[in-house]
Design an enzyme around this catalytic site. Structure first.
Site: not given
Ligand code: ARG
Length: 457
Positions: A157, A278, A284
């Site tokens: 999960h 980016s 980024k």
């Protein structure tokens, strides 16, 4: 547009737009090697059976070989107004060797010809993909070997569940990809039967030798029913299915790579050559390659559905709908090859940040099962032990501490069974390395998995 081979029955030329719509050469020209190889096998069978003269066969074969050479050296270009690759090659042959070229199509039809060509082409592509996947599995097992003792959180999960090793995690993908290889091999085996000689649909009155052609083309045998021979495309569906599963596996792996490279995880860092920046945010470093692989799974699933849908309502035998098979299966083949070709070096060059994996494993009460197992091994029934362990976790959360830091007195206030050896039992490395059941996360177990996979490669 040159005159159609079937022009005899028609009073008018085909409309240009219709010709474009009808033509498949843009898609099927890539099968030229299969087409020429099949024709050579066919021509030599025709001569051996006395259906055409040996001289004719020789001229045909020489002509075809020359066309092949000229195509490979780009001396000859495909005529994009041709109906398909089969018509193109035959027309070119006739242009080169005259009327003898017109004998090649004796005792065959484009229906069995195209069915053969796709099989031969996909057989070759399957082999290439099998090799590429083998290389990927090799990179995975090498990495797994390198990180067989690196502890990280295992998740269910997406919640920290139990500690595992990174090597163990990686080897799960090796298993999936090995099954993919085996599925592609299966599909390859079933597609490797020759439909040639089925002719249009009903077979032929000529004394052909279909088995000889199949042998010459290195195939497992012949399609035993001529109607099935020209109208079966389930080999393409099978391959499309196997390739869809390859994409499922690559996509799941990509998803993890994307998560792991985020600052929230930072378990890995992709090499600069396999990530992008980016246009606006200077900080980024994006895992575009993994995202694209994940994204491309959609089109490969789509191709499978397109193939199934194309086939489902078709009466026997050949229908032109079947020309659509190539665009779908070729796209699946191309996409998988593209993805594997870039995924393998991306994985190979990524940096693993073991410290962060270990730190994450140290949080999240990942050893709570081991507390329960500890009590169980000392005689407490598992359900009771499980409850005590849960209460301990709740206690730690309230106190803002972890299981490793509780005193023995604190432990004993939950169960008298606890003793000093609890600390050894919940030590993160012990929890990981003692899980030595078959297939488990212990180093010896992962080593065994690595060896087994390597043996299979
Ligand atoms: N281009 C066709 C295909 O891909 C070849 C077979 C054509 N046969 C026919 N009867 N029109 O299916």
């Amino acid at each position: 547009m040159s005159e159609k081979m079937w022009a005899g029955r028609f009073k008018k030329q085909l409309d240009n737009e219709v010709n474009d719509f009808n033509s498949s050469i843009r898609v099927d020209c890539r099968m030229y090697r299969a087409d020429i190889g099949g024709s050579i096998a066919h021509a030599s069978m025709l001569a051996k059976q006395g259906i055409i003269g040996t001289d004719d066969a020789e001229r045909i074969i020489n002509g075809l070989e020359e066309i092949l050479r000229d195509l490979e050296s780009s001396k000859l270009q495909f005529d994009m107004t041709a109906e398909d690759i089969h018509m193109f090659v035959e027309a070119e042959l006739t242009k080169r060797i005259g009327d003898t070229g017109k004998k090649l199509h004796t005792a065959r039809s484009r229906n069995d010809q195209v069915a053969l060509d796709i099989r031969l082409y996909l057989r070759e592509q399957s082999d290439e993909i099998i090799d590429m996947l083998g290389d990927l599995v090799k990179v995975i097992t090498d990495k797994a070997e390198q990180y067989k003792a690196t502890v990280m959180p295992g998740y269910t999960h997406l919640q920290r569940a139990q500690p595992i090793t990174f090597g163990h995690h990686l080897m799960a993908y090796a298993q999936m990809l090995l099954r993919d290889i085996s599925r592609i091999k299966d599909a390859r085996d079933r597609m490797n039967f020759s439909p040639l000689g089925s002719c249009a649909l009903a077979g032929t009155t000529y004394p052909t030798d279909r088995i000889a052609v199949a042998k010459a083309l290195n195939m497992n045998g012949i399609c035993e029913n001529s109607l099935d021979g020209v109208s079966d495309r389930d080999f393409a569906v099978e391959l499309a299915n196997a390739l869809a599963l390859v994409m499922t596996h690559l996509s799941r792996f990509s998803e993890e790579i994307i998560l792991w490279s985020s600052w929230e995880f930072k378990f890995i860092e992709l090499d600069d050559a396999y990530s992008t920046g980016s246009s606006i945010m200077p900080q980024k470093k994006n895992p575009d390659i993994a995202e694209l692989v994940r994204g491309k799974s959609g089109r490969v699933y789509g191709n499978l559905i397109a193939l199934l849908t194309m086939l489902k309502g078709l009466p026997l035998a050949y229908n032109k709908d079947m020309q659509e098979d190539k665009e779908s299966i070729f796209d699946s083949v191309d996409t998988v090859k593209q993805c594997v070709a870039i995924f393998t070096p991306m994985l190979k060059t990524m940096t693993v940040i073991e410290k962060n994996m270990l730190e994450a494993a140290a949080k999240g009460f990942i050893n709570a099962t081991d507390v329960a197992d500890y009590l169980t091994k000392k005689g407490t029934p598992f359900r009771t032990a499980y409850k005590i362990s849960g209460t301990l976790v709740a206690y730690c959360i309230d106190k803002g501490t972890v299981l490793e830091k509780l005193t023995l007195d604190e432990y004993k206030s939950f169960s008298e069974v606890f003793d000093n050896d609890i600390y050894d039992a919940i030590n993160l490395e012990n929890c990981t390395f003692r899980r030595n059941s078959e297939g488990g996360t212990a180093i010896e177990s992962v080593e065994k998995q690595i060896k087994s996979v390597r043996d299979k490669l």
